[in-house]
Design a protein around this motif. Sequence first.
Motif, short mmCIF file in Angstrom:
data_model
loop_
_atom_site.label_atom_id
_atom_site.label_comp_id
_atom_site.label_asym_id
_atom_site.label_seq_id
_atom_site.Cartn_x
_atom_site.Cartn_y
_atom_site.Cartn_z
N ALA A 16 0.85 -1.19 0.00
CA ALA A 16 0.00 0.00 0.00
C ALA A 16 0.88 1.23 0.00
N ILE A 17 0.29 2.33 -0.39
CA ILE A 17 0.98 3.61 -0.28
C ILE A 17 0.00 4.61 0.30
N ALA A 18 0.38 5.23 1.39
CA ALA A 18 -0.49 6.22 2.02
C ALA A 18 0.21 7.56 1.98
N ALA A 19 -0.47 8.60 1.63
CA ALA A 19 0.13 9.92 1.50
C ALA A 19 -0.48 10.88 2.50
N THR A 20 0.32 11.84 2.93
CA THR A 20 -0.20 12.88 3.80
C THR A 20 -1.05 13.84 3.01
N PRO A 21 -1.88 14.65 3.65
CA PRO A 21 -2.62 15.69 2.94
C PRO A 21 -1.68 16.64 2.23
N LEU A 97 4.56 -0.38 13.05
CA LEU A 97 3.26 0.19 12.68
C LEU A 97 2.83 1.31 13.60
N ALA A 98 3.45 1.42 14.76
CA ALA A 98 3.06 2.47 15.72
C ALA A 98 4.31 3.04 16.37
N PRO A 99 5.08 3.83 15.63
CA PRO A 99 6.33 4.38 16.17
C PRO A 99 6.08 5.30 17.36
N LEU A 112 11.36 9.08 9.37
CA LEU A 112 11.72 7.82 10.00
C LEU A 112 11.44 6.68 9.03
N VAL A 113 12.42 5.81 8.85
CA VAL A 113 12.24 4.62 8.03
C VAL A 113 12.36 3.40 8.95
N THR A 114 11.30 2.65 9.07
CA THR A 114 11.33 1.42 9.85
C THR A 114 10.93 0.26 8.94
N GLY A 115 11.09 -0.95 9.47
CA GLY A 115 10.71 -2.11 8.67
C GLY A 115 10.99 -3.40 9.38
N PHE A 116 10.78 -4.48 8.66
CA PHE A 116 10.99 -5.81 9.24
C PHE A 116 11.48 -6.77 8.18
N VAL A 117 12.04 -7.89 8.63
CA VAL A 117 12.43 -8.99 7.75
C VAL A 117 11.81 -10.26 8.33
N GLN A 118 11.05 -10.96 7.52
CA GLN A 118 10.44 -12.20 7.99
C GLN A 118 10.61 -13.30 6.94
N VAL A 119 10.66 -14.53 7.41
CA VAL A 119 10.78 -15.68 6.52
C VAL A 119 9.39 -16.20 6.18
N ASN A 120 9.15 -16.47 4.91
CA ASN A 120 7.87 -16.99 4.45
C ASN A 120 7.89 -18.52 4.42
N GLU A 137 3.43 12.90 12.44
CA GLU A 137 3.11 11.54 12.90
C GLU A 137 2.23 10.80 11.90
N GLU A 138 2.49 11.03 10.64
CA GLU A 138 1.72 10.37 9.58
C GLU A 138 2.60 9.42 8.78
N ILE A 139 1.99 8.37 8.30
CA ILE A 139 2.70 7.44 7.43
C ILE A 139 2.69 7.99 6.01
#
Length: 443
Positions: A16-21, A97-99, A112-120, A137-139
Amino acid sequence: MPVKRLLSALSVLLIAIAATPAAAQLRVDINAGISKPMPIAVPTFTTPALATTVAGDTAALGRQVAEVVSNDLASSGLFKPINPSAFTTTVAYADVLAPRFANWRTVAAQALVTGFVQVNGDGSITVGCYLYDVFSEEILAREGFSTQPAFWRRAAHKCADAVYSRLTGESGYFDSRIVYVSETGRQTKRIKRLAIMDQDGANHRFLTNGQNLVLTPRFSPSQQTIAYMSFAQNRPRVYVYNIGTGRQTLVGNFPNMSFAPRFSPDGQSLVFSMAQGGNTDIYRMSVNGGTPQRLTSAPGIDTGPSYSPDGSKIVFESDRGGTQQLYVMNADGSDQRRISFGGGRYATPVWSPRGDLIAFTRMGGGGFRIGVMRTDGSGERLLTDSWGDEGPTWSPNGRVVMFFRSQRGGRADLWSVDLTGVNERRIPTPLDGSDPAWSPLLP
């Protein structure tokens, strides 16, 4: 692993991509260069469950992904990643998801750039990438990239491209490659090999063994083949190298010297120079072979052709007027006209992927320098001011120019500079390097 397997193995999953106003958009000024880089925090990417992969466990991959993203953004000159030692908080999986924005404001981070690595379940990994505006405080963006563990660097580059694109309004360029000529040996007996690497110098490998001198490698639009000149059998001629198979194919078994090849934007044709009857002209020929079409016929040396992105025009260099200058013609060879009038000599023109500028080497005043001009020759300006800068090539988004810098002792290194002429940096290579060519963004 062959490159073609890498390309087929990596699939990009847009979550997804979410943009600020519109009234609250966080943006970086792409024309300010390193004078006002945006402070940005890129903490270690977390993992929902520690798991082992062939490339390391997910905790180690999370650290490495964050380092690549941070280094990519810093290399652009537009961002200033904050030193992790200054961070007042660690990022747990729930924080992705909730910095805790207040903690990031204490280190003066604007983004801020956050993220995760998971094995499928199938053994692949997913790298999640999230971009936040710390003060509103917006994504701003969130994306997920699924790949085989061995190709985690591409997921990191794509994350950096997503951040760059969202904060600058322009496409990124980090998920791309460079082909160049690797050089070693004495100045009078240089060994030159084709080499390929990621744009940041990682995943470096040699394509040829140095038995024959090679020059001017150029990617095809598909990035599966490279056109270049080789002195095989002591006859300088144009060849095409298949990256997947390693096979080298001669382009036209001409009795005369051929050189300076470049693909058309659709990848169906090659333009190159050929010496014949005491004259050197530019020819066009199908990649499938056939009879070459002669495009120029003026007395002198016509060489260095480069297509406009739409394939309608070609810029080239010629000494037909007595000095080395730049000319533009239609793709069929008609309407040839000079565009360089700034003084000195001009060489190695290359059309920007955007279509708005032409980069070149200008010779004069005791040195070689990299410059750009509009396609009609107006607005000329120099981007570098060193002694031996030449051979420009454009990043996929047309914001950065790579080139090689010769030293007085005969050595050469790869460098890049952005269009502001401010953010200049050396590109690491194992040996000396020259004649770089930048690929389009990888599929």
